[in-house]
Design an enzyme around this catalytic site. Structure first.
Site, PDB file in Angstrom:
ATOM      1  N   LYS A 115       1.064  -0.920  -0.048  1.00  0.00           N
ATOM      2  CA  LYS A 115       0.214  -0.067   0.023  1.00  0.00           C
ATOM      3  C   LYS A 115       0.771   1.622  -0.077  1.00  0.00           C
ATOM      4  CE  LYS A 115      -4.196  -1.544   2.291  1.00  0.00           C
ATOM      5  NZ  LYS A 115      -5.418  -1.079   3.054  1.00  0.00           N
ATOM      6  N   LYS A 207      -4.663  -9.377  -6.846  1.00  0.00           N
ATOM      7  CA  LYS A 207      -6.251  -9.379  -6.339  1.00  0.00           C
ATOM      8  C   LYS A 207      -7.760  -8.888  -6.354  1.00  0.00           C
ATOM      9  CE  LYS A 207      -5.895  -7.881  -2.198  1.00  0.00           C
ATOM     10  NZ  LYS A 207      -5.785  -7.432  -0.411  1.00  0.00           N
ATOM     11  N   LYS A 210     -11.360  -3.695  -4.146  1.00  0.00           N
ATOM     12  CA  LYS A 210     -11.725  -2.142  -3.863  1.00  0.00           C
ATOM     13  C   LYS A 210     -10.768  -1.098  -5.180  1.00  0.00           C
ATOM     14  CE  LYS A 210     -14.427  -3.127   0.067  1.00  0.00           C
ATOM     15  NZ  LYS A 210     -13.812  -3.287   2.055  1.00  0.00           N
TER      16      LYS A 210
HETATM   17  P1  AMP Z   1     -11.074  -5.097   2.771  1.00  0.00           P
HETATM   18  O1  AMP Z   1     -11.862  -5.213   1.678  1.00  0.00           O
HETATM   19  O2  AMP Z   1      -9.560  -5.085   2.185  1.00  0.00           O
HETATM   20  O3  AMP Z   1     -11.367  -4.239   3.800  1.00  0.00           O
HETATM   21  O4  AMP Z   1     -11.252  -7.011   2.923  1.00  0.00           O
HETATM   22  C1  AMP Z   1     -12.739  -6.898   3.702  1.00  0.00           C
HETATM   23  C2  AMP Z   1     -12.110  -8.471   3.861  1.00  0.00           C
HETATM   24  O5  AMP Z   1     -12.473  -9.241   2.252  1.00  0.00           O
HETATM   25  C3  AMP Z   1     -11.391  -9.462   4.607  1.00  0.00           C
HETATM   26  O6  AMP Z   1     -11.140 -10.598   5.107  1.00  0.00           O
HETATM   27  C4  AMP Z   1     -10.579 -10.018   2.980  1.00  0.00           C
HETATM   28  O7  AMP Z   1      -9.276 -10.761   3.845  1.00  0.00           O
HETATM   29  C5  AMP Z   1     -11.181 -10.750   2.631  1.00  0.00           C
HETATM   30  N1  AMP Z   1     -11.115  -9.829   0.603  1.00  0.00           N
HETATM   31  C6  AMP Z   1     -11.071  -8.703   0.077  1.00  0.00           C
HETATM   32  N2  AMP Z   1     -10.420  -8.816  -1.262  1.00  0.00           N
HETATM   33  C7  AMP Z   1     -10.616 -10.164  -0.815  1.00  0.00           C
HETATM   34  C8  AMP Z   1     -10.515 -10.848  -2.662  1.00  0.00           C
HETATM   35  N3  AMP Z   1      -9.889 -10.571  -3.614  1.00  0.00           N
HETATM   36  N4  AMP Z   1     -10.420 -12.588  -2.425  1.00  0.00           N
HETATM   37  C9  AMP Z   1     -11.185 -13.110  -1.082  1.00  0.00           C
HETATM   38  N5  AMP Z   1     -10.888 -12.329   0.027  1.00  0.00           N
HETATM   39  C10 AMP Z   1     -10.912 -10.885   0.267  1.00  0.00           C
END
Ligand code: AMP
Ligand code: TRP
Length: 344
Positions: A115, A207, A210
């Site tokens: 990041k 990956k 968002k």
């Molecule tokens: P975040 O959007 O970073 O707050 O992620 C929220 C949850 O979604 C966390 O448990 C992440 O590990 C999961 N997550 C985010 N992106 C992915 C992805 N591409 N594949 C699987 N899990 C994800």
């Protein structure tokens, strides 16, 4: 919440649209765990501030993630849904953990490196200490189980190290106050299902995220049916057919990703999907995947749209959840204060 069940905690950042990776890697598992655990699900608005957010967008995104939780089937009455900043225990415990965690530990965090990018000098201090706040989120409730996607594994290992070091550093004080030796639990990561790491639809080595500038790289939970179908139709693939065995997916990241998504959406192992589609072309597989995705995600998106018209209801859920979360954290924080030697 019922007494005696193991406690689950997890968080999602309100930094943009919820997508299929969030759903399959995290939220779908949040829903399942409600049957067997006491669950606390948090919209981590304090984590969002580690990178600059437009304040009005933060408000909207906090409501949208909450709506995504509810639309996916999280029950805010039997369990707890709230936003992090409403419960002061998170910030308070994070400070203590800033003083427990070592610079060397945080220096190893790959998410910070990704990041912060090349210009590390310009990253916020909060982005660096982010994993300490995450450990505080979990341990302020002494949660024992944490469902997340694969990308959070390293952060959860750090949370275990922090709990262990706190228990060791303050062992005699913990004992002097008559508290259990393992004051903070050593939490278990729950990284489960066939899609713990959903990849970008445009690039199987990245990956789904968002923050990807291309909206075609991800399926948002708020996408309408046509958009979902279009994104799957245009998803990158290779020229080979679908293999019949799992080892046929090796070194084929895009094929592996789409098969994993199908498996997770249809609640079956990858092997079963390959039995059904082995030997077929992507031109046959993609419409089936699109239909399945629309069937599962369509109702969630529609429900989210309904909640978007009722922010008062969403805010009520968050306020009520925050109240109940505070009540759980309060006695734990009272002990923490005594353990570290604060007066009052
Ligand atoms: P975040 O959007 O970073 O707050 O992620 C929220 C949850 O979604 C966390 O448990 C992440 O590990 C999961 N997550 C985010 N992106 C992915 C992805 N591409 N594949 C699987 N899990 C994800
Ligand atoms: N860091 C997590 C992410 O970006 C979100 C998060 C914050 C979290 N606090 C947490 C996840 C506590 C699990 C437990 O996905």
């Amino acid at each position: 919440m019922s007494a005696g069940l193991q406690r689950v905690f997890s968080g999602v950042q309100p930094t943009g649209d919820l997508h299929l990776g969030n759903y399959l890697g995290a939220i779908k598992n949040f829903v399942t765990l409600q049957d067997t655990h006491d669950c606390i699900y948090c919209v981590v608005d304090m984590h969002a501030l580690t990178e600059w957010q437009d304040p009005a967008a933060l408000v909207a995104n906090t409501r949208e993630v909450t709506a995504g939780f509810l639309a996916s089937g999280i029950d805010p009455k039997s369990h707890i849904v709230f936003n992090q900043s409403q419960v002061s225990a998170h910030a308070e415990l994070a400070w203590i953990f800033n003083c427990v965690a070592r610079m060397g530990w945080l220096n190893r965090m790959t998410q910070f490196k990704e990041k912060a990018g090349k210009n590390r000098e310009n990253a916020s201090v909060g982005l660096f200490t982010y994993p300490n706040l995450m450990a505080a989120d979990i341990l302020a409730y002494k949660a024992t189980h944490v469902p997340v996607g694969e990308d959070q594994k390293q952060h959860l290992e750090l949370a275990r190290d922090i709990a262990q070091k706190f228990n060791n550093d303050f062992a005699s004080s913990i004992q002097a106050h008559g508290l259990a030796e393992t004051f903070f639990p050593i939490t278990e990561p729950l990284i489960t299902g066939p899609a713990t790491r959903v990849m970008s639809l445009r690039d199987g080595s990245k990956k789904m995220s968002k923050s990807d500038p291309s909206d075609m790289s991800r399926i948002n939970l708020t996408d309408d049916r046509d958009t979902i179908a279009k994104k799957i139709r245009k998803a990158k693939t290779d020229p080979l057919n679908i293999p019949s065995e799992e080892n046929g997916l090796e070194a084929r990241p895009e094929a592996d990703n789409l098969v994993g998504i199908f498996a997770a959406l249809s609640n079956q192992p990858r092997g079963e999907v390959l039995k059904q589609f082995g030997g077929k072309q992507f031109s046959e597989f993609k419409p089936a995947l699109a239909e399945l995705a629309v069937e599962v995600l369509g109702p969630i998106g529609m429900e989210m749209a309904r909640f978007a018209d009722d922010p008062g209801y969403i805010d009520g859920v968050l306020n009520n959840g925050a109240q109940r979360a505070s009540e759980i954290a309060a006695p734990i924080m009272r002990d923490v204060r005594r353990i570290v030697g604060y007066i009052g």
